[in-house]
Design a protein around this motif. Structure first.
Motif, short mmCIF file in Angstrom:
data_model
loop_
_atom_site.label_atom_id
_atom_site.label_comp_id
_atom_site.label_asym_id
_atom_site.label_seq_id
_atom_site.Cartn_x
_atom_site.Cartn_y
_atom_site.Cartn_z
N TRP A 302 0.83 -1.19 0.00
CA TRP A 302 0.00 0.00 0.00
C TRP A 302 0.87 1.26 0.00
O TRP A 302 1.95 1.28 0.59
N TYR A 303 0.40 2.28 -0.69
CA TYR A 303 0.96 3.63 -0.54
C TYR A 303 -0.17 4.63 -0.78
O TYR A 303 -1.26 4.26 -1.25
N VAL A 304 0.08 5.89 -0.47
CA VAL A 304 -0.96 6.90 -0.59
C VAL A 304 -0.37 8.14 -1.25
O VAL A 304 0.79 8.51 -1.02
N VAL A 305 -1.18 8.79 -2.10
CA VAL A 305 -0.83 10.07 -2.71
C VAL A 305 -1.61 11.14 -1.97
O VAL A 305 -2.85 11.12 -1.95
N VAL A 306 -0.89 12.06 -1.34
CA VAL A 306 -1.51 13.13 -0.57
C VAL A 306 -1.46 14.42 -1.38
O VAL A 306 -0.40 14.80 -1.90
N THR A 307 -2.60 15.10 -1.50
CA THR A 307 -2.68 16.37 -2.21
C THR A 307 -3.02 17.47 -1.22
O THR A 307 -4.01 17.37 -0.49
N ALA A 308 -2.17 18.49 -1.16
CA ALA A 308 -2.37 19.64 -0.26
C ALA A 308 -2.85 20.83 -1.07
O ALA A 308 -2.34 21.11 -2.16
N SER A 309 -3.85 21.54 -0.55
CA SER A 309 -4.41 22.69 -1.25
C SER A 309 -4.53 23.87 -0.29
O SER A 309 -4.92 23.70 0.87
#
Length: 490
Positions: A302-309
């Protein structure tokens, strides 16, 4: 005596009884300039007031707008006498004897009329040289069109910026212009900046949009209006860390991502999450910072893509991958509660201890301990006092499950504990010890009032938390828990 008498006769001959000197020659202006007051010899009288310099304002008024004489250079009397003025107005060449003041009301005018005024200075004895000015009604023109730009054209967060009128408005008649400004910030009216040509940087944030509506008027025509829009440059956020824990997750453990980001403009940052299972987006998980254990299986990566806005720009970062491993080991769980009476004199509580395998209790043992003690040591109400109490625990047969092997009762027989409590600083510590179950089972906790902490120890896996709350009756309740997972990797 004869010389004095002759002088008196001479002075009497030179002094007239009229307001003005007598022109015995029949022509008071022998030099051809009829504007100059003269004496009997035809020269300008040196004692008369000087000729004033005048204009009519406004220079080209529309019909219905009054106008008046403006003294550009007032008349001066050589002898220092007070100078007064007589005004003679003409309308289309006809004398208006009814108008004797310095102004004409707008009700007297119509488009196309020509007006003139003659202003004669006088010191009460001699008239000075008169001055004349003219004006045409209805010749006033509106200010010219103009454009609205900004400097700098792309302001940065925290930077001043100003309105630039380019080309600048011009009034053909030379009338003074009045400039008004209405500001809109992100489509909301901002009255704080009304009529300001410069916005200070302390009000300027990245990504904001400002719209300025500028109106210019000469006071006689409808305002000429133009507008412009400028957007403050936005600095995108920066993701400083992304971490999935645990890094070696056992089967049936949740996956939790922790992301941190900063924004150079000070804007609030929000996060969105996209999880990937074996390289394919796990849409069944959705936008969440936690993947429940039920959604994972052994050997999955598993891995995760984090998007910051920051509301304007977005940036993304990808975590390291973690692989789910089989669980093989034991879980130790302990919990503690304490209810302290107002003043800290008495207290009651419970302590529960259990060991589990993966989803099952070992030998069905679930041990519960209770304590009830008179807190007498330093038990007084005073800010900053420290308390330290030895606590004896009793076995709760009703709350425990006895099973095979070493049972809960033996654990209770050996239980002891120490509890400290500090008022004002509200620092709480509990140390509970038992010498059963493989020689050592213990609980050691510390914390401060209304504070909860969850963390990971350096060994296998552990988390704990401590909270404190005081009710309206003055009773303070402490709760603490600790869970230790000891497992082995295959």
């Amino acid at each position: 005596m004869r010389a004095s008498l002759a002088l008196l006769v001479l002075l009497a001959a030179c002094t007239g009884t009229d307001d003005k000197p007598t022109d015995t020659a029949g022509d008071s202006d022998t030099d051809g300039d009829t504007d100059l007051p003269t004496d009997d010899t035809g020269t300008a009288d040196p004692h008369a007031p000087s000729k004033p310099e005048i204009v009519i304002a406004p220079a080209a008024p529309p019909a219905g707008v009054g106008f008046s004489v403006v003294m550009v250079t007032p008349s001066v009397d050589p002898d220092g006498d007070l100078v007064a003025y007589r005004y003679a107005w003409t309308e289309n060449g006809t004398l208006r004897a009814d108008l004797v003041g310095e102004a004409v009301a707008g009700t007297e005018t119509a488009d196309g009329e020509s007006w003139a005024v003659t202003v004669t200075p006088t010191d009460g004895t001699l008239d000075g040289t008169p001055a004349t000015a003219t004006v045409t009604i209805g010749g006033n023109s509106a200010p010219s069109a103009f454009g609205v730009t900004f400097s700098p054209a792309l302001p940065l967060d925290g930077e001043d910026f100003s309105i630039v009128l380019d080309p600048a408005p011009v009034d053909p008649d030379g009338d003074p212009l009045t400039v008004s400004v209405t500001w809109w910030e992100d489509e909301s009216l901002n009255t704080v900046h009304t009529d300001k040509l410069t916005i200070e940087g302390r009000y300027v944030s990245g990504g904001e949009q400002y719209r300025a509506i500028v109106s210019v008027t000469d006071g006689y025509h409808e305002p000429v209006v133009a507008e412009g829009t400028v957007t403050v440059a936005n600095n995108p956020p920066e993701i400083t860390s992304v971490r999935v824990e645990p890094t070696n997750p056992a089967d049936a453990q949740d996956l939790v991502v922790t992301a941190r980001a900063t924004d150079p403009d000070g804007s609030d940052v929000t996060f969105a999450y996209a999880w990937y299972r074996d390289g394919v987006e796990a849409t069944d998980v959705g936008n969440t910072d936690t993947v429940p254990a039920a959604a994972t299986q052994v050997d999955e990566t598993w891995y995760v893509v984090v998007t910051a806005s920051d509301g304007g720009d977005e940036v993304s970062a990808t975590s390291d991958s973690v692989t789910v491993i089989p669980f093989d080991g034991m879980i130790y769980a302990q919990s503690f509660t304490a209810r302290i009476a107002p003043g800290g004199a008495t207290g009651t509580g419970t302590f529960a201890y259990e060991m589990l395998t993966h989803g099952e209790r070992i030998g069905d043992n679930e041990c519960a301990l209770q304590w009830d003690a008179a807190l007498t040591e330093d038990a007084r109400v005073c800010p900053g006092c420290e308390y330290s109490f030895d606590v004896a625990f009793t076995y709760d047969a009703a709350g425990s499950t006895a099973g095979s092997g070493r049972d809960c009762e033996s654990l209770a027989d050996d239980a002891d504990g120490i509890m400290t409590y500090t008022s004002r600083r509200t620092y709480f510590t509990v140390n509970l010890y038992s010498t059963d179950y493989y020689g050592s089972a213990y609980m050691s906790m510390s914390g401060t009032g209304s504070y909860t902490y969850d963390g990971t120890y350096s060994y296998d896996y552990s988390n704990y938390g401590i909270t404190q709350e005081t009710d309206t009756a003055g009773y303070t309740t402490f709760t603490a828990f600790e869970t230790i997972r000891r497992f082995y990797y295959r």
